[in-house]
Design a protein around this motif. Structure first.
Motif, short mmCIF file in Angstrom:
data_model
loop_
_atom_site.label_atom_id
_atom_site.label_comp_id
_atom_site.label_asym_id
_atom_site.label_seq_id
_atom_site.Cartn_x
_atom_site.Cartn_y
_atom_site.Cartn_z
N GLU A 43 0.84 -1.22 0.00
CA GLU A 43 0.00 0.00 0.00
C GLU A 43 0.87 1.26 0.00
N TRP A 44 1.88 1.29 0.86
CA TRP A 44 2.78 2.45 0.92
C TRP A 44 3.36 2.74 -0.46
N MET A 45 3.78 1.68 -1.16
CA MET A 45 4.37 1.88 -2.49
C MET A 45 3.34 2.34 -3.50
N LYS A 46 2.14 1.73 -3.43
CA LYS A 46 1.08 2.13 -4.36
C LYS A 46 0.75 3.60 -4.19
N GLU A 47 0.73 4.03 -2.92
CA GLU A 47 0.38 5.43 -2.64
C GLU A 47 1.57 6.37 -2.75
N LYS A 48 2.73 5.83 -3.12
CA LYS A 48 3.96 6.60 -3.30
C LYS A 48 4.37 7.35 -2.03
N LYS A 49 4.10 6.72 -0.89
CA LYS A 49 4.56 7.30 0.38
C LYS A 49 6.04 7.01 0.59
N ILE A 50 6.51 5.96 -0.05
CA ILE A 50 7.94 5.60 0.01
C ILE A 50 8.46 5.51 -1.42
N HIS A 51 9.79 5.61 -1.55
CA HIS A 51 10.40 5.71 -2.88
C HIS A 51 11.53 4.70 -3.03
N PRO A 52 11.15 3.44 -3.26
CA PRO A 52 12.17 2.37 -3.34
C PRO A 52 13.22 2.62 -4.41
N GLU A 53 12.82 3.30 -5.50
CA GLU A 53 13.75 3.49 -6.62
C GLU A 53 14.99 4.27 -6.18
N LYS A 54 14.83 5.11 -5.16
CA LYS A 54 15.97 5.92 -4.70
C LYS A 54 17.06 5.08 -4.02
N LEU A 55 16.68 3.87 -3.62
CA LEU A 55 17.63 3.05 -2.85
C LEU A 55 18.32 2.00 -3.71
N ILE A 56 17.88 1.87 -4.97
CA ILE A 56 18.49 0.87 -5.86
C ILE A 56 19.67 1.52 -6.57
N THR A 57 20.88 1.07 -6.24
CA THR A 57 22.07 1.72 -6.81
C THR A 57 22.74 0.88 -7.90
N HIS A 58 22.53 -0.43 -7.89
CA HIS A 58 23.24 -1.29 -8.85
C HIS A 58 22.36 -2.47 -9.26
N SER A 59 22.66 -3.02 -10.44
CA SER A 59 22.00 -4.25 -10.88
C SER A 59 22.99 -5.09 -11.68
N PHE A 60 23.00 -6.39 -11.41
CA PHE A 60 23.91 -7.32 -12.08
C PHE A 60 23.12 -8.50 -12.64
N PRO A 61 23.57 -9.06 -13.77
CA PRO A 61 22.95 -10.32 -14.19
C PRO A 61 23.28 -11.43 -13.19
N LEU A 62 22.39 -12.42 -13.12
CA LEU A 62 22.58 -13.51 -12.15
C LEU A 62 23.97 -14.12 -12.23
N LYS A 63 24.49 -14.28 -13.46
CA LYS A 63 25.79 -14.97 -13.60
C LYS A 63 26.94 -14.20 -12.93
N HIS A 64 26.72 -12.92 -12.66
CA HIS A 64 27.75 -12.14 -11.98
C HIS A 64 27.46 -11.92 -10.50
N VAL A 65 26.79 -12.90 -9.91
CA VAL A 65 26.37 -12.75 -8.51
C VAL A 65 27.55 -12.54 -7.55
N THR A 66 28.68 -13.19 -7.83
CA THR A 66 29.82 -13.03 -6.91
C THR A 66 30.32 -11.58 -6.95
N ASP A 67 30.43 -11.02 -8.16
CA ASP A 67 30.84 -9.61 -8.29
C ASP A 67 29.87 -8.72 -7.52
N ALA A 68 28.59 -9.04 -7.65
CA ALA A 68 27.57 -8.22 -6.99
C ALA A 68 27.72 -8.29 -5.46
N LEU A 69 27.92 -9.48 -4.95
CA LEU A 69 28.08 -9.66 -3.49
C LEU A 69 29.32 -8.93 -2.98
N VAL A 70 30.42 -9.06 -3.74
CA VAL A 70 31.68 -8.45 -3.30
C VAL A 70 31.58 -6.92 -3.35
N LEU A 71 30.98 -6.40 -4.42
CA LEU A 71 30.82 -4.94 -4.50
C LEU A 71 29.97 -4.44 -3.33
#
Ligand code: NAI
Ligand code: MN
Ligand code: ZN
Length: 339
Positions: A294-322
């Motif tokens: 509900e909070w997200m639907k009503e835009k009371k919170i902004h999850p997009e601001k907290l997403i800084t990186h995205s990796f393909p699954l095959k690079h999971v180790t790089d993602a964890l280490v970063l």
């Protein structure tokens, strides 16, 4: 299917595993995105006391239901869902009073049983919550972290006139800050951390005042300015923080802790009772997925601001280490299963 398996501490392998069949009362999810959490790294490094190996990690994930087990309505196939990692018995004392997150038989998906860093994952039907189309899949992976904030806020009952102090501007502190501001309308939010870049993020997410306490005594700074926080959240979780929080708190303040350190910390009764301070703790979430959706639907919170990186699954180790090494730039690091 590909699954990220921690075979033993420090040994991560992307295994080929058979696609699991959903058991009675379960759904199977074709996972599309997942978020990395500190606890995933702790299981990888062998620092999670609850983990058993080998383990497929991951408890923050979004996907599409592609199969259902016996007794589950087939109409659920095709639903866009997130999974609540809290699996509870339903009849023990905590379950009976609506606190399944501390069920006596608690099983956490991605910790006690296999999780979502896998192309397919099964979970009890009631753990699968429908995500409205208005919430994009990357943001949906943030629902679980926000349920942690929702849970501690439910204990603390933030009010607009609170003077809030949040220790720590990592993923947990930042979700708490967003909830305090966007959901509860708390007027004053002060944030302490030791990493300038993270303090900048705190400001961008709703903090009014940021304090770098690397070299400063936070209690002294607040005292000099006559600030007495009425609501304190420890999202940094060092054992030295609770005694300090009690000392600098206003009379009648509420303090919320969420750490799992087994190190002792020294408290005295007088410091707590003389100000009648309430101390709450919070673990995971007690059925708070609908509230956060509900909070997200009503835009009371902004999850997009907290997403800084995205990796393909095959690079999971790089993602964890970063994620582990670069606290300056990382908040939430996602795995994308489509690449
Ligand atoms: P994180 O490690 O990314 O962030 C912690 C932040 O606190 C860092 O930015 C660090 O610089 C800061 N910090 C450390 N000591 C400090 C101090 N004395 N004063 C001010 N800031 C200080 O961790 P994350 O992912 O944000 O999680 C925070 C804590 O919450 C962890 O200890 C984690 O175990 C706990 N946690 C608890 C949950 C629960 O359900 N109770 C769920 C998820 C996390
Ligand atoms: Mn998490
Ligand atoms: Zn139970």
């Amino acid at each position: 299917m590909k699954s990220v398996v921690i075979q033993q501490p420090e040994k991560l392998v992307i295994e080929d595993r058979p696609i699991p069949q959903p058991q009675t009362g379960e759904v199977r999810v074709r996972v599309r995105r997942a978020g990395i959490c500190g606890s995933d790294v702790h299981i990888f490094r062998g620092h999670n006391p609850f983990a058993k190996y080998p383990r497929v990690i991951g408890h923050e994930f979004f996907g599409i239901i592609d199969a259902v087990g016996e007794g589950v309505d087939t109409s659920r196939q095709g639903e866009r869902v997130v999974i609540d990692p809290v699996v509870s018995c339903g009849h023990c004392y905590p379950c009976s009073i609506g606190r399944p997150n501390v069920c006596t038989e608690l099983q956490v998906i991605g910790v006690h049983r296999d999780g979502g860093f896998s192309e397919y994952a099964c979970a009890p039907t009631r753990n699968a919550y429908v995500v409205p189309d208005s919430i994009p899949e990357a943001e949906a992976t943030m629902i679980e972290p926000f349920t942690i904030a929702a849970n501690i806020c439910a204990q603390l009952k933030p009010q607009p006139n609170d003077v809030a102090l949040v220790y720590g501007a990592g993923p947990m502190g930042l979700t708490v800050i967003q909830a305090l501001r966007g959901v509860y309308g708390v007027a004053t939010i002060i944030v302490a951390d030791r990493i300038p870049e993270r303090l900048q993020m705190a400001q961008a997410n709703g903090a009014d005042r940021i304090i770098d306490n690397t070299h400063l005594d936070l209690a002294e700074v607040l005292k000099q300015e006559g600030i007495r926080p009425t609501l304190i959240v420890d999202a940094a979780c060092h054992p030295s923080i609770l005694p300090q929080a009690i000392a600098l708190a206003s009379p009648a303040a509420r303090i919320g802790i969420m750490g799992f350190s087994s190190e002792p910390c020294v408290l005295n009764q007088q410091s707590i009772t003389s100000k009648e301070i309430s101390i709450f703790s919070s673990r995971l979430n007690s059925a708070r997925f609908p509230q956060v959706i509900e909070w997200m639907k009503e835009k009371k919170i902004h999850p997009e601001k907290l997403i800084t990186h995205s990796f393909p699954l095959k690079h999971v180790t790089d993602a964890l280490v970063l994620f582990e090494q670069d606290q300056k730039t990382c908040c939430k690091v996602l795995l994308d299963f489509s690449e």
